[in-house]
Design a protein around this motif. Sequence first.
Motif, short mmCIF file in Angstrom:
data_model
loop_
_atom_site.label_atom_id
_atom_site.label_comp_id
_atom_site.label_asym_id
_atom_site.label_seq_id
_atom_site.Cartn_x
_atom_site.Cartn_y
_atom_site.Cartn_z
N SER A 83 3.71 -42.84 -13.75
CA SER A 83 3.24 -44.03 -14.46
C SER A 83 3.44 -45.33 -13.69
CB SER A 83 3.96 -44.16 -15.81
OG SER A 83 3.63 -43.08 -16.63
N SER A 84 2.42 -46.17 -13.76
CA SER A 84 2.43 -47.54 -13.25
C SER A 84 2.69 -47.66 -11.76
CB SER A 84 3.45 -48.40 -14.02
OG SER A 84 3.10 -48.41 -15.39
N ALA A 85 2.43 -46.62 -10.99
CA ALA A 85 2.53 -46.71 -9.53
C ALA A 85 1.32 -47.47 -9.01
CB ALA A 85 2.59 -45.32 -8.90
N VAL A 86 1.50 -48.16 -7.88
CA VAL A 86 0.42 -48.91 -7.25
C VAL A 86 0.24 -48.36 -5.84
CG1 VAL A 86 -0.36 -51.18 -6.45
CG2 VAL A 86 0.90 -50.98 -8.60
N ILE A 87 -0.99 -47.95 -5.51
CA ILE A 87 -1.32 -47.41 -4.19
C ILE A 87 -2.18 -48.46 -3.49
CG2 ILE A 87 -2.25 -45.45 -2.92
CD1 ILE A 87 -0.09 -44.63 -4.96
N ILE A 92 5.05 -36.10 -4.75
CA ILE A 92 5.27 -36.81 -6.01
C ILE A 92 5.54 -38.27 -5.67
CG2 ILE A 92 6.76 -37.04 -8.04
CD1 ILE A 92 7.44 -34.03 -7.69
N VAL A 93 4.86 -39.16 -6.38
CA VAL A 93 5.11 -40.60 -6.26
C VAL A 93 5.75 -41.03 -7.57
CG1 VAL A 93 4.07 -42.87 -6.00
CG2 VAL A 93 3.17 -40.94 -4.69
N GLY A 94 6.94 -41.63 -7.48
CA GLY A 94 7.70 -42.00 -8.66
C GLY A 94 7.08 -43.14 -9.45
N ALA A 95 7.51 -43.27 -10.70
CA ALA A 95 7.02 -44.32 -11.58
C ALA A 95 7.38 -45.70 -11.02
CB ALA A 95 7.63 -44.16 -12.97
N LEU A 96 6.48 -46.65 -11.22
CA LEU A 96 6.64 -48.05 -10.80
C LEU A 96 6.77 -48.23 -9.29
CD1 LEU A 96 9.09 -49.17 -13.60
CD2 LEU A 96 6.67 -49.73 -13.44
N SER A 97 6.35 -47.24 -8.51
CA SER A 97 6.43 -47.33 -7.06
C SER A 97 5.28 -48.15 -6.50
CB SER A 97 6.41 -45.94 -6.43
OG SER A 97 7.57 -45.23 -6.78
N LEU A 98 5.54 -48.85 -5.40
CA LEU A 98 4.52 -49.59 -4.66
C LEU A 98 4.35 -48.88 -3.33
CD1 LEU A 98 2.65 -52.05 -4.29
CD2 LEU A 98 4.62 -53.24 -3.32
N VAL A 99 3.25 -48.13 -3.19
CA VAL A 99 3.04 -47.31 -1.99
C VAL A 99 2.24 -48.14 -0.98
CG1 VAL A 99 2.20 -45.11 -1.10
CG2 VAL A 99 3.05 -45.25 -3.44
N ASN A 158 4.74 -32.54 0.85
CA ASN A 158 5.96 -31.94 0.31
C ASN A 158 7.12 -32.93 0.20
OD1 ASN A 158 4.68 -29.36 0.22
ND2 ASN A 158 5.12 -29.12 2.39
N THR A 159 6.84 -34.12 -0.32
CA THR A 159 7.89 -35.13 -0.43
C THR A 159 7.87 -35.81 -1.79
OG1 THR A 159 6.47 -36.83 0.53
CG2 THR A 159 7.94 -35.66 2.04
N VAL A 160 9.01 -36.42 -2.13
CA VAL A 160 9.11 -37.30 -3.29
C VAL A 160 9.29 -38.70 -2.75
CG1 VAL A 160 10.45 -37.90 -5.34
CG2 VAL A 160 10.17 -35.50 -4.71
#
Length: 161
Positions: A111-115, A126-133, A140-142
Motif C-alpha cells: 500500500s501507498s508505495a511510489v515507483i 516485495i516492495v514495502g508499504a509507503l516506500s519510495l522506489v 528475490n528481494t524485499v
Amino acid sequence: MLSKALSSLNTLRIRLFSKVTVSYLRLLGADVCWTTLFYGPVSIIGDPANLSIGSHTKINHNVLINCTDLVSIGSYVTISSGVTLHTSTYQTFRVHVSAPIRIQSHVWIASSAVILPGVSIGTHSIVGALSLVTSSTPPNTVSFGSPARTIREIDSSWFNL
C-alpha cells in the motif's frame, strides 16, 4: 448463509467491474490480459497504449498509473491500494524526465508505495508499504523505506511456485 451469499455477490461485482475496466483499457489501446482483476477505480494518466499488464495480475483501488512512457507489469503481480507509478517527473526546475517502469512477474507492491521513472522491479520481489522506489530492485528481494533499499533477500522456494 447470508454472508456466503454476500461474498458471492461481491466476487461477482469485482469480476464484472474488472471485465468492464479491461474492456475499456483495451479499447483505448492498452495491452491488458483478460485475467487481470481490478478491485476498484484506477487512474490512468497519459496514453493507455503505453500500458501492458500480464495475466492474473491484481490491482487494488486508488492506484495511479502515469503512462507518459511505457509501463510494463508482469504476470501474477499484486498492486495494493494507493500505489503510484510515475513514468515522468520534474528533476530540476523545468527539466522534464520520462523513463519506463518495468515490474516483472510475481511481485507484490504494498500500500501507498511510489515507483519513480526508470525503475525496474525484479521477479519474486516485495516492495514495502509507503516506500519510495527511486532505483531498480534486484530479483528475490524485499525493499522498503524512503528511499527504498533492499533489506532482505528471499529464497525463491518461499513463493511455493
